[in-house]
Design an enzyme around this catalytic site. Structure first.
Site, PDB file in Angstrom:
ATOM      1  N   LYS A 150      -1.263   0.824   2.328  1.00 11.00           N
ATOM      2  CA  LYS A 150      -1.805   1.149   3.654  1.00 11.00           C
ATOM      3  C   LYS A 150      -3.232   1.674   3.515  1.00 11.00           C
ATOM      4  CE  LYS A 150       0.383   5.717   3.376  1.00 11.00           C
ATOM      5  NZ  LYS A 150       1.608   6.467   3.714  1.00 11.00           N
TER       6      LYS A 150
ATOM      7  N   ARG B 135       8.622  12.977  11.884  1.00 10.28           N
ATOM      8  CA  ARG B 135       7.426  12.165  12.087  1.00 10.28           C
ATOM      9  C   ARG B 135       7.821  10.773  12.558  1.00 10.28           C
ATOM     10  NH1 ARG B 135       3.246  10.399   7.268  1.00 10.28           N
ATOM     11  NH2 ARG B 135       5.039   9.117   6.683  1.00 10.28           N
TER      12      ARG B 135
ATOM     13  N   TYR C 198     -29.652  21.675   5.635  1.00 10.75           N
ATOM     14  CA  TYR C 198     -29.484  22.011   7.055  1.00 10.75           C
ATOM     15  C   TYR C 198     -29.143  23.485   7.244  1.00 10.75           C
ATOM     16  CZ  TYR C 198     -29.616  17.253   8.867  1.00 10.75           C
ATOM     17  OH  TYR C 198     -30.011  15.996   9.251  1.00 10.75           O
TER      18      TYR C 198
ATOM     19  N   MET D  64     -25.264  13.877   6.011  1.00  6.85           N
ATOM     20  CA  MET D  64     -24.556  12.616   6.258  1.00  6.85           C
ATOM     21  C   MET D  64     -24.736  11.628   5.104  1.00  6.85           C
ATOM     22  SD  MET D  64     -25.071   9.884   9.351  1.00  6.85           S
ATOM     23  CE  MET D  64     -24.691  11.006  10.684  1.00  6.85           C
TER      24      MET D  64
HETATM   25  C1  LIG Z   1       2.273   6.860   2.528  1.00  2.33           C
HETATM   26  C2  LIG Z   1       3.722   6.650   2.342  1.00  2.33           C
HETATM   27  C3  LIG Z   1       4.278   6.471   1.064  1.00  2.33           C
HETATM   28  C4  LIG Z   1       3.471   6.635  -0.196  1.00  2.33           C
HETATM   29  O1  LIG Z   1       3.290   8.014  -0.472  1.00  2.33           O
HETATM   30  P1  LIG Z   1       2.564   8.538  -1.784  1.00  2.33           P
HETATM   31  O2  LIG Z   1       2.707  10.006  -1.705  1.00  2.33           O
HETATM   32  O3  LIG Z   1       1.148   8.082  -1.689  1.00  2.33           O
HETATM   33  O4  LIG Z   1       3.257   7.920  -2.949  1.00  2.33           O
HETATM   34  C5  LIG Z   1       5.620   6.137   0.977  1.00  2.33           C
HETATM   35  N1  LIG Z   1       6.383   6.040   2.080  1.00  2.33           N
HETATM   36  C6  LIG Z   1       5.900   6.245   3.323  1.00  2.33           C
HETATM   37  C7  LIG Z   1       6.799   6.145   4.498  1.00  2.33           C
HETATM   38  C8  LIG Z   1       4.561   6.578   3.495  1.00  2.33           C
HETATM   39  O5  LIG Z   1       4.086   6.808   4.729  1.00  2.33           O
END
Ligand SMILES: *Cc1c(COP(=O)(O)O)cnc(C)c1O
Length: 376
Positions: free
Chosen positions: A50, A149, A271, A319
């Site tokens: 992802k 979640r 800054y 930035m």
């Molecule tokens: C992001 C995610 C993972 C991977 O988690 P890591 O801690 O990066 O290994 C696995 N399962 C779900 C549902 C996630 O959202």
């Protein structure tokens, strides 16, 4: 030691026109995958790709892991699955962790994308799509075991079980849940979630289970199910806080010097004039800032490295640039186009995340697209 020497020998020392070099070591990624595979065997290791494989490039990462035998790829959003699908062979499955938004079901079904169904609402949409297309569609069911979640809450389980019995044209490939505290091996929440997951397995018998993320892989066999879903560990991040990191670094980042100067004591830097020098100081301004993924919380906190020497960040992160104190280096070491190490043998992802008050995941996913990216 040997590998450190190798890294420093192959490290470029000038920017050659780029603002910085982001190097992604696909061989190290492959070795990290193989390490998890050998820890998990005979349980299979999928890969979480992802957010563009945590910023490293989903297409390159997924192709490399496919070559290592990975066939289960997890993204978060439908749009990520649509982009990745044509780049992978048909025997690779792509799962959308957030499930599908209303309106994406037919496009998902046509592309063979597998949604993670998280709620009765998503279930109804997906099974209605299957009925409409007169096809059996695949799905994964996610259960909430304590994170609040994503996934079916306890109250929806009875209705789901009844719906599954009704011959819905949906083939359940496996059930899954996600650990909230797997990065902390001591957390009681791990055992609580495992207990809830085994109750769910009893309520939905005959289905395979996927549970462990990176941290979960290291919690032991009870957490492995039949398919693990590591992300951060593949990319070299530490799976468990406060433990030695067993993974190999995958990312290194070197940023170019734009300008150097020597300033007397009492000079304002950056800054807000937030930093006033206490002594004469040699400064270098480097070509990366918060737009390139160096968090603003590194202001007057973090550091970069040259030849193993720590060069503290002075004043606020801008930035597009950061100013560092290079007084510890012999004069003239750095000139226009020289490189300084941001991530590499002297500074890990966890080091910089710690200085920034964040986690390795956020550092990786924020790395900008203005660097020259090299895949090795
Ligand atoms: C992001 C995610 C993972 C991977 O988690 P890591 O801690 O990066 O290994 C696995 N399962 C779900 C549902 C996630 O959202």
């Amino acid at each position: 030691m040997d590998s450190d020497i190798l890294v420093s020998r192959t490290r470029t020392t000038t920017a050659k026109g780029a603002t910085g070099h982001l190097t992604i070591d696909l061989a190290a990624l492959g070795r990290n995958y193989r390490k998890l595979v050998s820890m998990l065997a005979p349980v299979r290791a999928g890969a979480v790709v992802k957010a563009d494989a945590y910023g490293l490039g989903a297409e390159r990462v997924a192709a490399t892991l496919y070559g290592e035998g990975c066939r289960h790829f997890f993204v978060a959003q439908f749009v990520e699955a649509v982009r990745l699908r044509p780049t992978l062979a048909h025997d690779a499955q792509i799962f959308v962790l957030n499930g599908l938004q209303p309106g994406n079901e037919i496009a998902g079904a046509e592309r063979g994308i597998v949604p993670v169904v998280n709620s009765l609402a998503q279930w109804r949409q997906w099974s209605a799509t299957a009925r409409m297309l007169k096809r059996c569609l695949p799905a994964v069911l996610q259960f909430d075991t304590g994170m609040s979640r994503l996934g079916f809450p306890r109250e929806e389980r009875a209705e789901l079980a009844a719906a599954l019995g009704d011959g819905s044209n949906v083939e359940i490939l496996f059930i899954m849940s996600h650990l909230a505290s797997a990065d902390d091996m001591e957390s009681d929440q791990n055992g609580e979630q495992l207990a809830e997951m085994s109750r769910i397995a009893d309520e939905f018998p005959g289905l395979d289970m996927s549970f462990a993320n990176s941290g979960g892989v290291f919690l032991g066999d009870a957490y492995h199910g039949v398919l693990a879903r590591p992300g951060i560990a593949l990319y070299g991040g530490a799976p468990n806080n406060g433990e030695a990191n067993p993974m190999e670094p995958v990312v290194s980042l070197d940023v170019a010097v734009v300008q150097t100067r020597t300033v007397p004591a009492g000079t304002k830097v950056g800054y807000g004039g937030a930093h006033v020098t206490q002594r004469e100081m040699r400064l270098a301004t480097i070509a990366a800032g918060y737009a390139d993924g160096l968090p603003r919380t590194l202001s007057d906190r973090g550091a970069v490295y040259v030849n193993g020497i720590r060069l503290p960040i002075v004043g606020r992160v801008s930035m597009d640039s950061v100013t560092v104190d290079v007084s510890a280096l012999p004069e003239g070491t750095l000139t226009l186009g020289s490189l300084v190490e941001v991530l590499g043998p002297n500074q890990t992802l966890e080091d910089i995340a710690g200085d920034a008050g964040t986690i390795s995941y956020e550092i990786l996913t924020a790395l900008g697209d203005r660097y020259d990216r090299q895949y090795r």
